[in-house]
Write a protein that holds these residues in place. Structure first.
Motif, PDB file in Angstrom:
ATOM      1  N   LEU A  12       0.803  -1.213   0.000  1.00  0.00           N
ATOM      2  CA  LEU A  12       0.000   0.000   0.000  1.00  0.00           C
ATOM      3  C   LEU A  12       0.841   1.271   0.000  1.00  0.00           C
ATOM      4  CD1 LEU A  12      -2.728  -1.018   2.607  1.00  0.00           C
ATOM      5  CD2 LEU A  12      -3.035  -0.789   0.149  1.00  0.00           C
ATOM      6  N   LEU A  13       2.097   1.161   0.407  1.00  0.00           N
ATOM      7  CA  LEU A  13       2.949   2.343   0.583  1.00  0.00           C
ATOM      8  C   LEU A  13       3.085   3.194  -0.670  1.00  0.00           C
ATOM      9  CD1 LEU A  13       4.629   3.860   2.659  1.00  0.00           C
ATOM     10  CD2 LEU A  13       6.616   2.507   1.963  1.00  0.00           C
ATOM     11  N   PRO A  14       3.339   2.619  -1.869  1.00  0.00           N
ATOM     12  CA  PRO A  14       3.457   3.477  -3.068  1.00  0.00           C
ATOM     13  C   PRO A  14       2.193   4.296  -3.329  1.00  0.00           C
ATOM     14  CG  PRO A  14       4.308   1.295  -3.515  1.00  0.00           C
ATOM     15  CD  PRO A  14       3.630   1.211  -2.187  1.00  0.00           C
ATOM     16  N   ALA A  15       1.014   3.673  -3.150  1.00  0.00           N
ATOM     17  CA  ALA A  15      -0.236   4.393  -3.372  1.00  0.00           C
ATOM     18  C   ALA A  15      -0.428   5.490  -2.332  1.00  0.00           C
ATOM     19  CB  ALA A  15      -1.415   3.424  -3.331  1.00  0.00           C
ATOM     20  N   ILE A  16      -0.059   5.193  -1.076  1.00  0.00           N
ATOM     21  CA  ILE A  16      -0.196   6.189  -0.007  1.00  0.00           C
ATOM     22  C   ILE A  16       0.712   7.387  -0.277  1.00  0.00           C
ATOM     23  CG2 ILE A  16       0.212   6.628   2.450  1.00  0.00           C
ATOM     24  CD1 ILE A  16      -0.589   3.704   2.959  1.00  0.00           C
ATOM     25  N   VAL A  17       1.960   7.122  -0.672  1.00  0.00           N
ATOM     26  CA  VAL A  17       2.902   8.194  -0.971  1.00  0.00           C
ATOM     27  C   VAL A  17       2.423   9.020  -2.154  1.00  0.00           C
ATOM     28  CG1 VAL A  17       5.252   8.708  -1.764  1.00  0.00           C
ATOM     29  CG2 VAL A  17       4.876   6.962  -0.008  1.00  0.00           C
ATOM     30  N   PHE A  18       1.933   8.345  -3.174  1.00  0.00           N
ATOM     31  CA  PHE A  18       1.428   9.025  -4.368  1.00  0.00           C
ATOM     32  C   PHE A  18       0.273   9.954  -4.009  1.00  0.00           C
ATOM     33  CE2 PHE A  18      -1.187   9.428  -8.141  1.00  0.00           C
ATOM     34  CZ  PHE A  18      -0.240   9.665  -9.145  1.00  0.00           C
ATOM     35  N   MET A  19      -0.674   9.467  -3.186  1.00  0.00           N
ATOM     36  CA  MET A  19      -1.827  10.275  -2.803  1.00  0.00           C
ATOM     37  C   MET A  19      -1.421  11.441  -1.907  1.00  0.00           C
ATOM     38  SD  MET A  19      -4.754   7.351  -2.198  1.00  0.00           S
ATOM     39  CE  MET A  19      -6.033   8.566  -1.889  1.00  0.00           C
ATOM     40  N   LEU A  20      -0.438  11.210  -1.042  1.00  0.00           N
ATOM     41  CA  LEU A  20       0.035  12.299  -0.181  1.00  0.00           C
ATOM     42  C   LEU A  20       0.646  13.421  -1.012  1.00  0.00           C
ATOM     43  CD1 LEU A  20       1.691  10.471   2.862  1.00  0.00           C
ATOM     44  CD2 LEU A  20      -0.251  12.045   2.941  1.00  0.00           C
ATOM     45  N   ILE A  21       1.488  13.048  -1.980  1.00  0.00           N
ATOM     46  CA  ILE A  21       2.217  14.045  -2.769  1.00  0.00           C
ATOM     47  C   ILE A  21       1.296  14.797  -3.723  1.00  0.00           C
ATOM     48  CG2 ILE A  21       4.022  14.361  -4.518  1.00  0.00           C
ATOM     49  CD1 ILE A  21       5.522  12.036  -3.249  1.00  0.00           C
ATOM     50  N   PHE A  22       0.401  14.075  -4.382  1.00  0.00           N
ATOM     51  CA  PHE A  22      -0.386  14.677  -5.460  1.00  0.00           C
ATOM     52  C   PHE A  22      -1.820  15.008  -5.070  1.00  0.00           C
ATOM     53  CE2 PHE A  22       2.934  12.247  -7.654  1.00  0.00           C
ATOM     54  CZ  PHE A  22       3.478  13.248  -8.444  1.00  0.00           C
ATOM     55  N   MET A  23      -2.237  14.680  -3.838  1.00  0.00           N
ATOM     56  CA  MET A  23      -3.613  14.951  -3.459  1.00  0.00           C
ATOM     57  C   MET A  23      -3.718  15.669  -2.122  1.00  0.00           C
ATOM     58  SD  MET A  23      -6.759  12.220  -3.312  1.00  0.00           S
ATOM     59  CE  MET A  23      -8.424  12.752  -2.933  1.00  0.00           C
ATOM     60  N   TYR A  24      -3.295  15.024  -1.050  1.00  0.00           N
ATOM     61  CA  TYR A  24      -3.543  15.577   0.284  1.00  0.00           C
ATOM     62  C   TYR A  24      -2.665  16.784   0.604  1.00  0.00           C
ATOM     63  CZ  TYR A  24      -6.262  11.343   0.898  1.00  0.00           C
ATOM     64  OH  TYR A  24      -7.193  10.356   0.746  1.00  0.00           O
ATOM     65  N   ILE A  25      -1.386  16.721   0.270  1.00  0.00           N
ATOM     66  CA  ILE A  25      -0.507  17.864   0.519  1.00  0.00           C
ATOM     67  C   ILE A  25      -0.943  19.081  -0.297  1.00  0.00           C
ATOM     68  CG2 ILE A  25       1.851  18.737   0.250  1.00  0.00           C
ATOM     69  CD1 ILE A  25       2.858  15.990   1.071  1.00  0.00           C
ATOM     70  N   PRO A  26      -1.267  18.939  -1.607  1.00  0.00           N
ATOM     71  CA  PRO A  26      -1.774  20.108  -2.350  1.00  0.00           C
ATOM     72  C   PRO A  26      -3.052  20.694  -1.768  1.00  0.00           C
ATOM     73  CG  PRO A  26      -1.046  18.411  -3.872  1.00  0.00           C
ATOM     74  CD  PRO A  26      -0.995  17.802  -2.510  1.00  0.00           C
ATOM     75  N   ILE A  27      -3.935  19.856  -1.216  1.00  0.00           N
ATOM     76  CA  ILE A  27      -5.166  20.370  -0.609  1.00  0.00           C
ATOM     77  C   ILE A  27      -4.835  21.267   0.574  1.00  0.00           C
ATOM     78  CG2 ILE A  27      -7.205  19.730   0.739  1.00  0.00           C
ATOM     79  CD1 ILE A  27      -7.482  17.278  -1.074  1.00  0.00           C
ATOM     80  N   VAL A  28      -3.948  20.786   1.447  1.00  0.00           N
ATOM     81  CA  VAL A  28      -3.538  21.581   2.608  1.00  0.00           C
ATOM     82  C   VAL A  28      -2.814  22.845   2.164  1.00  0.00           C
ATOM     83  CG1 VAL A  28      -2.096  21.599   4.689  1.00  0.00           C
ATOM     84  CG2 VAL A  28      -3.410  19.546   4.092  1.00  0.00           C
ATOM     85  N   GLN A  29      -1.967  22.703   1.165  1.00  0.00           N
ATOM     86  CA  GLN A  29      -1.219  23.854   0.653  1.00  0.00           C
ATOM     87  C   GLN A  29      -2.153  24.899   0.060  1.00  0.00           C
ATOM     88  OE1 GLN A  29       1.619  22.900  -2.412  1.00  0.00           O
ATOM     89  NE2 GLN A  29       2.848  24.712  -2.017  1.00  0.00           N
TER      90      GLN A  29
END
Length: 291
Positions: A12-29
């Motif tokens: 699951l780690l690659p998908a989690i990292v991908f979502m963090l970088i391209f989805m959740y972090i941009p939302i917070v930013q």
């Protein structure tokens, strides 16, 4: 931690990292960016707090966009879910079931075409000079000398909505067909024996039998209505004036044409909040009827 517990995490780690970088972090930013006055072309940022959120409540263009999105959603509930439900019910009836495959293909085909193509097609269709729409209306005896669907502030949005309904009602019908196929055939047979006609069976068996599917499809349609961009951008670009502007196109115009990135970030926050709340409702409705 045991090895057997680590292995699933590694998958699951690659998908989690991908979502963090391209989805959740941009939302917070983006939430963070909405608190600043900034531009692409100047490195300095000035903190403004919730200034843009307050300005947004006074922005007439924003309220026009919100109304256009809402109107699009309301019409789509009828044009996509309503029409799709009727078509699905007809295609699953005994009369048409043998030839329903052909009609399913015909109705579903527009939904797999790029809206770049669909938008240009309908833009040409509504063209007052070379398009067939004015000729069809004129053949019915109406005066078309001033008829310009996409060039008139009162009709531009409806032209976009019509094109969008044509593209997606078949897709919605296919989803509803799947739901209808799960309704026990014995219920329809028993109702026929009791003297129920086709409309009665549709009203008292089909709709109650797929009510969860209908509710979920309604939410999907409403969410799609607030994410609307391609249709408006290609066919009218938000015009004439702001008559067909929606939140996404207004966000694009504010960010990349007016270079007001802070205000555009605020619009993005509002759009995220709307779609997030609708997504929560969808997840709740998706569990309706579960034991």
């Amino acid at each position: 931690m045991k090895k057997k517990n680590i292995v699933p995490i590694l998958y699951l780690l690659p998908a989690i990292v991908f979502m963090l970088i391209f989805m959740y972090i941009p939302i917070v930013q983006n939430f963070y960016n909405s608190l600043f006055d900034w531009s692409i072309y100047k490195p300095q940022r000035s903190f403004v707090g919730f200034k843009y959120f307050i300005e947004l409540t006074k922005d007439k263009v924003f309220w026009t966009c919100l109304w256009n999105n809402t109107l699009y959603a309301l019409i789509s509930l009828v044009g996509q879910v309503g029409v799709g439900l009727v078509i699905a019910s007809v295609l699953e009836s005994k009369t048409f079931r043998g030839i329903s495959g052909f009609f399913r293909t015909v109705y579903f085909a527009p939904s797999v075409i790029s809206f770049m193509v669909v938008g240009l097609l309908w833009q040409l269709f509504f063209n007052p000079i070379v398009g067939p729409f004015n000729k069809i209306v004129g053949s019915l005896g109406f005066d078309t000398s001033k008829l310009n669907v996409l060039g008139n502030p009162g009709t531009a949005l409806f032209g976009v909505i019509f094109a969008s309904q044509w593209m997606y009602f078949g897709y919605m019908a296919m989803l509803l067909i799947i739901g209808i196929q799960k309704v026990p055939e014995e219920l329809y047979e028993a109702a026929s024996i009791d003297g129920a006609n086709a409309f009665d069976r549709f009203l008292h068996i089909t709709i109650p039998g797929i009510k969860e599917m209908i509710l979920v499809d309604c939410i999907i349609t409403v969410i799609g209505s607030f994410k609307l961009f391609d249709e408006v951008f290609i066919m009218t670009n938000g015009g004439p004036g702001y008559s067909s502007e929606v939140i996404s196109t207004y966000l694009y115009r504010t960010a990349f044409r007016a270079d007001q990135m802070g205000y555009a970030s605020t619009l993005a926050v509002i759009l995220f909040c709307i779609t997030f709340v609708l997504s929560l409702i969808q997840m709740r409705l998706s569990r309706t009827g579960e034991e």
